[in-house]
Write a protein that holds these residues in place. Sequence first.
Motif, PDB file in Angstrom:
ATOM      1  N   VAL A  54       0.834  -1.206   0.000  1.00 47.12           N
ATOM      2  CA  VAL A  54       0.000   0.000   0.000  1.00 47.12           C
ATOM      3  C   VAL A  54       0.871   1.259   0.000  1.00 47.12           C
ATOM      4  O   VAL A  54       0.451   2.308  -0.506  1.00 47.12           O
ATOM      5  N   THR A  55       2.087   1.159   0.536  1.00 45.71           N
ATOM      6  CA  THR A  55       2.990   2.309   0.494  1.00 45.71           C
ATOM      7  C   THR A  55       3.461   2.567  -0.929  1.00 45.71           C
ATOM      8  O   THR A  55       3.525   3.723  -1.377  1.00 45.71           O
ATOM      9  N   ILE A  56       3.796   1.504  -1.659  1.00 45.94           N
ATOM     10  CA  ILE A  56       4.205   1.672  -3.059  1.00 45.94           C
ATOM     11  C   ILE A  56       3.039   2.205  -3.887  1.00 45.94           C
ATOM     12  O   ILE A  56       3.208   3.118  -4.718  1.00 45.94           O
ATOM     13  N   VAL A  57       1.847   1.665  -3.657  1.00 43.41           N
ATOM     14  CA  VAL A  57       0.677   2.106  -4.425  1.00 43.41           C
ATOM     15  C   VAL A  57       0.335   3.566  -4.096  1.00 43.41           C
ATOM     16  O   VAL A  57       0.033   4.370  -4.986  1.00 43.41           O
ATOM     17  N   GLY A  58       0.401   3.926  -2.821  1.00 42.12           N
ATOM     18  CA  GLY A  58       0.053   5.293  -2.434  1.00 42.12           C
ATOM     19  C   GLY A  58       1.140   6.293  -2.720  1.00 42.12           C
ATOM     20  O   GLY A  58       0.845   7.465  -3.014  1.00 42.12           O
ATOM     21  N   GLY A  59       2.399   5.865  -2.643  1.00 39.07           N
ATOM     22  CA  GLY A  59       3.508   6.777  -2.883  1.00 39.07           C
ATOM     23  C   GLY A  59       4.468   6.770  -1.706  1.00 39.07           C
ATOM     24  O   GLY A  59       4.156   7.358  -0.668  1.00 39.07           O
ATOM     25  N   PHE A  61      -0.007  -4.210  -8.080  1.00 35.71           N
ATOM     26  CA  PHE A  61       1.287  -3.834  -7.502  1.00 35.71           C
ATOM     27  C   PHE A  61       2.375  -3.820  -8.581  1.00 35.71           C
ATOM     28  O   PHE A  61       3.183  -2.880  -8.661  1.00 35.71           O
ATOM     29  N   VAL A  62       2.396  -4.848  -9.424  1.00 38.92           N
ATOM     30  CA  VAL A  62       3.399  -4.912 -10.495  1.00 38.92           C
ATOM     31  C   VAL A  62       3.224  -3.740 -11.460  1.00 38.92           C
ATOM     32  O   VAL A  62       4.202  -3.096 -11.872  1.00 38.92           O
ATOM     33  N   LEU A  63       1.974  -3.439 -11.807  1.00 43.71           N
ATOM     34  CA  LEU A  63       1.714  -2.331 -12.733  1.00 43.71           C
ATOM     35  C   LEU A  63       2.156  -0.993 -12.135  1.00 43.71           C
ATOM     36  O   LEU A  63       2.704  -0.137 -12.843  1.00 43.71           O
ATOM     37  N   PHE A  64       1.925  -0.820 -10.846  1.00 44.66           N
ATOM     38  CA  PHE A  64       2.346   0.429 -10.207  1.00 44.66           C
ATOM     39  C   PHE A  64       3.869   0.553 -10.209  1.00 44.66           C
ATOM     40  O   PHE A  64       4.409   1.630 -10.461  1.00 44.66           O
ATOM     41  N   VAL A  65       4.551  -0.560  -9.905  1.00 41.13           N
ATOM     42  CA  VAL A  65       6.010  -0.503  -9.877  1.00 41.13           C
ATOM     43  C   VAL A  65       6.562  -0.161 -11.260  1.00 41.13           C
ATOM     44  O   VAL A  65       7.514   0.617 -11.395  1.00 41.13           O
ATOM     45  N   GLY A 104       3.728   6.252  -7.150  1.00 47.90           N
ATOM     46  CA  GLY A 104       2.471   6.007  -6.464  1.00 47.90           C
ATOM     47  C   GLY A 104       1.412   7.053  -6.766  1.00 47.90           C
ATOM     48  O   GLY A 104       1.627   7.978  -7.562  1.00 47.90           O
ATOM     49  N   LEU A 105       0.257   6.894  -6.131  1.00 48.29           N
ATOM     50  CA  LEU A 105      -0.873   7.777  -6.412  1.00 48.29           C
ATOM     51  C   LEU A 105      -0.563   9.227  -6.027  1.00 48.29           C
ATOM     52  O   LEU A 105      -0.651  10.136  -6.853  1.00 48.29           O
ATOM     53  N   LEU A 106      -0.189   9.442  -4.776  1.00 43.08           N
ATOM     54  CA  LEU A 106       0.040  10.810  -4.314  1.00 43.08           C
ATOM     55  C   LEU A 106       1.307  11.403  -4.918  1.00 43.08           C
ATOM     56  O   LEU A 106       1.338  12.587  -5.267  1.00 43.08           O
ATOM     57  N   GLY A 107       2.335  10.587  -5.077  1.00 43.33           N
ATOM     58  CA  GLY A 107       3.560  11.085  -5.696  1.00 43.33           C
ATOM     59  C   GLY A 107       3.334  11.530  -7.127  1.00 43.33           C
ATOM     60  O   GLY A 107       3.876  12.554  -7.561  1.00 43.33           O
ATOM     61  N   SER A 108       2.514  10.797  -7.870  1.00 47.79           N
ATOM     62  CA  SER A 108       2.216  11.182  -9.250  1.00 47.79           C
ATOM     63  C   SER A 108       1.402  12.471  -9.308  1.00 47.79           C
ATOM     64  O   SER A 108       1.613  13.313 -10.194  1.00 47.79           O
ATOM     65  N   VAL A 109       0.469  12.603  -8.354  1.00 49.63           N
ATOM     66  CA  VAL A 109      -0.313  13.844  -8.311  1.00 49.63           C
ATOM     67  C   VAL A 109       0.600  15.030  -8.036  1.00 49.63           C
ATOM     68  O   VAL A 109       0.477  16.094  -8.654  1.00 49.63           O
ATOM     69  N   ARG A 110       1.541  14.858  -7.123  1.00 46.69           N
ATOM     70  CA  ARG A 110       2.483  15.942  -6.822  1.00 46.69           C
ATOM     71  C   ARG A 110       3.332  16.295  -8.034  1.00 46.69           C
ATOM     72  O   ARG A 110       3.586  17.468  -8.309  1.00 46.69           O
TER      73      ARG A 110
END
Length: 465
Positions: free
Chosen positions: A366-371, A429-433, A439-445
């Motif tokens: 969830v940390t990788i997915v969220g950022g 998870f693989v797709l996010f990596v 991650g979600l928040l990192g991409s938004v930033r």
Amino acid sequence: MAISPRVPRDLDRERGRPLRTDGGDSAVSEEPETDAPDGRETTTERAGDATSSSADGDHWLRQYARDHVAHGLVVAVFALYPFIYSSMAGLPRVDLMVATVDFGAFFDAFMPAMTFVIAMLFLGLFAMSFDFISGYTGYLSFGHAAFYGVGAYTIILIANGDVPVLPAETPFVVTMVLGGLLAFALALAIGLVSFRLTGVYFAMITLGVAQVIYELVRNWDYVAANPQEGPTHQGSTPEIGIPFVDSLSVSIGRLAGTEFENVLGLGIDLSATEVSYWAIGLIVLLCYFAMQRIIHSPFGRVMIAIRENEERARAIGYNVFWYKMVAFGFSGFFAGIAGALFAGFRGNASPDETFYFLHTADALIVTIVGGIGTLAGPLFGSVFFEWLEDILSSEQGGLAPFLRDLVGESIVINSVIDGRAPLYLGIVFVLFVLFVPNGLLGSVRDRIGGTVSKQLPSVLDRYRR
């Protein structure tokens, strides 16, 4: 034990270049950029702020409110979710002449149920504690589940009267903090050994120690009659609030929590699950702001400097070993709080649900997915994680039962959807990596060019004009 620099902090300034203790990661930090060696605002800036505040009495209040618009919106959504969920899931069937559509069942299938949302809070806080050390110092703690388990077992053993000196009537909030402090101490003990190493060796040491603790607890008859099943909470119902003040406390639990009927005469009844959700959410919110405050302090800036370039941080005089130790201790403390909340709500705890290393893997996912390195990102990652798990659940309210009611039994439903959450979570998870590494928040930033809390007020101002 000194953790302050041993050389003058303006060493780099003497060399003709300003010192930055945030490791150059201005995208992560939400504090104003300064030339102060320890990240504090300069005297000139403070004087300017004071002058501005005196000229406009509520300046700092408006600025504080602007900086926390994003936080306020997120908190509002979480606070209102029980009402939104009950309203949407309670929609009636509608006869459209050609077919009858059950909107209530549709939203019940696609919106996470309250039990899953509460589980999201446990996992979210645990993942934030994982991100606190792994995302901000760069040291992956694969044994983080040990701290979670210590917090969970501490509150149950004290409530059952199995801990000498501490009576079974000790308030839950006090035992929760004690569990966090024990996790803090355990983190320091593990850190004394593991921080002698770096990289994968650090991760393996933490994982190995956690597995030793897992096997110890799993076979320790003192903690439970059947240690492999874990202890059951046999004391009074855990309460969150002001200790020793019953009127300012509420009980939490799936079945035995506090309920309210006809709140303020509005005809609104609040179930034990909903009251528990708000009480646990309040603790998670306080923990989040505490971690955020630490990260945005001079101490947190040194954590980021260690992540970006540990050798440089050491070269300018910071005792990086003790900075890492204290950061690891804070991380363990908040993981212990998450474990205590989990055990307090569930009323039991088993080694496989607390101390087992795969629980750390959930926090990592969830940390990788969220950022990673965003603190709030793991909470959003846990929302996504629990939402997907709820949709693909076999229980009532999942997508599979909804489709069976709609189209009947189908091999596609049974083989592709029903209970396939782990499969799809692994794929996600693989797709996010591969494609969303921030991650979600990192991409938004990255998209908006800064933190959401800093950019959102400017966006809202543009729409108001």
